[in-house]
Design an enzyme around this catalytic site. Structure first.
Site, short mmCIF file in Angstrom:
data_model
loop_
_atom_site.label_atom_id
_atom_site.label_comp_id
_atom_site.label_asym_id
_atom_site.label_seq_id
_atom_site.Cartn_x
_atom_site.Cartn_y
_atom_site.Cartn_z
N ALA A 56 -70.54 -29.61 6.25
CA ALA A 56 -69.25 -29.87 6.90
C ALA A 56 -68.15 -29.85 5.85
O ALA A 56 -67.82 -30.88 5.26
CB ALA A 56 -69.28 -31.21 7.63
N GLU A 83 -59.33 -28.64 -0.42
CA GLU A 83 -58.37 -29.20 0.54
C GLU A 83 -57.92 -28.17 1.57
O GLU A 83 -56.76 -28.12 1.97
CB GLU A 83 -57.18 -29.82 -0.20
CG GLU A 83 -57.60 -31.03 -1.02
CD GLU A 83 -56.43 -31.88 -1.45
OE1 GLU A 83 -55.55 -32.14 -0.60
OE2 GLU A 83 -56.39 -32.29 -2.60
N GLY A 133 -54.90 -7.90 -22.02
CA GLY A 133 -55.98 -6.95 -22.29
C GLY A 133 -57.26 -7.66 -22.71
O GLY A 133 -57.64 -8.69 -22.16
#
Length: 408
Positions: A134, A388, A364
């Site tokens: 969840a 969040e 680079g």
């Protein structure tokens, strides 16, 4: 109500310069070491406490700034220094916001000071919402809180994950299910006091970025807390649950849950963190482009480099303006009718990810090494589009708000 302005007042400028000095003199020199160690930088947090940055007073002053710019200004400067160390300094703030958003005056006065401790005995706090199954889908939360009426205690069981300061915190704020039938509307937040039996740290995560910030699982095994540790109190909870049940029967408007109230209040602050990281990378790239010579001239003389720098700065300034607007609206009670809080986090986090990548490109091969900080900044920036509320969730929130329909 404070008027919206893009000009900081003298007091705000003084605070900004003070924070910038701390970030430059204390945070940046320590950044590479603590990134490599992947440990909480307690000495830096203690230094922040000594000068008053890591303290309830400082946080409150910025939080209650009537212009709304105190918190985003502070976040930008600290995260300009280093994202991992800065998150260790400000991570307690999410738990504090959880209490401010949902707690009573007594709970605010009792628990927030214990989250910070003092300069001689620094403490941290943790906000625990996400679970292994969840994250964005808060309706799937399994951590349960059951009320024991005979003892006026709540009993919590479950596992939380991705918790900043999880397990090492003095105070944990835990979101749990109190009424499974109501889905995400049946959640409540609880204070877990220091030393409470049954709370333990699970796995500590080894992360791609923000490695100086402690992230771990929090395991709750028959954790018992007094009824007074329910944020907002049981009477308020019962009233909210009753409204949610009635709305569910009527198919009416949604009722916000405790976790979402916390995240909505903190999204512009996360956007400000992203702006700080992006600005830091841009400044390194600009300095490099104006001093690095190839073919007898600075590489900034090439449009391919100069135009990238122009785009980077434009995006950073635009992100900051979105963050400031949302922060001003929030502190002045202006509703996010177009999901302005989510807009600010979405654009700023995507900007940080893009700008830090462009900085590596401008440097680079040097940019790809740990000899230069943009490599670390790019790793750190990846988190802003995830925690969040992912960028995808922010777009969903914005789209639902604009369309007025439950887009999936």
């Amino acid at each position: 109500m404070a008027e919206f302005t893009m000009e900081l007042n003298d007091e705000q400028k003084e605070v900004r310069d003070w924070l910038h000095g701390f970030a430059a003199d204390v945070i940046r020199p320590a950044a590479a070491e603590w990134d490599e160690r992947e440990e909480t930088p307690w000495p830096v947090i203690q230094e922040a406490a000594k000068v008053g940055i890591y303290s309830l007073d400082f946080y409150a002053q910025q939080y209650f700034d009537p212009t709304g710019l105190g918190i985003p200004m502070a976040m930008e400067e600290l995260f300009w220094g280093d994202a991992g160390i800065a998150l260790s300094i400000v991570g307690t703030g999410l738990a504090a916001v959880g209490v401010l958003a949902n707690g009573t005056e007594e709970q605010i006065g009792t628990w927030i000071p214990q989250m910070y401790g003092d300069a001689g005995d620094v403490k941290v706090a943790a906000f625990c919402s996400s679970e292994p199954d969840a994250g964005s889908d808060v309706a799937s939360m399994r951590t349960r809180a059951v009320y024991d009426e005979a003892k006026d205690e709540w009993v919590l069981n479950g596992t939380k994950t991705w918790a900043t300061n999880g397990g090492i915190a003095n105070v944990h704020v835990v979101v749990a299910v109190v009424d499974p039938e109501l889905g995400s509307k049946g959640h409540a937040s609880f204070i877990i006091p220091p030393g409470t039996e049954g709370l333990s740290q699970g796995q500590k995560f080894k992360k791609h970025g923000i490695r100086a910030s402690h992230t771990a699982e929090v395991v709750l095994d028959n954790v018992r807390v007094p009824g007074s540790c329910l944020l907002g109190g049981k009477e308020k909870l019962d009233e909210r649950l009753a409204r949610a049940r009635e709305k569910a029967r009527q198919g009416g408007e949604r009722v916000k849950n405790a976790a979402m109230a916390t995240f909505e209040a903190s999204r512009p602050a996360v956007g400000a963190m992203a702006v700080g990281t992006a600005r830091a990378a841009y400044e390194v790239a600009l300095d490099y482009a104006t001093t690095r010579e190839q073919f007898g001239r600075p590489i900034v003389d090439n449009q391919g480099v100069a135009f990238q720098l122009a785009d980077m700065r434009t995006s950073i300034d635009a992100a900051r303006l979105l963050v400031w607007r949302a922060s001003w609206m929030a502190v002045n009670g202006k509703p996010f009718t177009a999901a302005e809080g989510s807009m600010s986090k979405l654009f700023a986090s995507e900007t940080a990810k893009k700008v830090t990548g462009q900085a590596i490109q401008i440097l680079g091969g040097n940019g790809y090494t740990r000899e230069y900080p943009v490599e670390r900044m790019h790793r750190d920036a990846a988190i802003y589009t995830i925690f969040e509320g992912t960028s995808e969730i922010q777009r969903l929130v914005i789209a639902r708000t604009l369309a007025g329909v439950p887009i999936r």
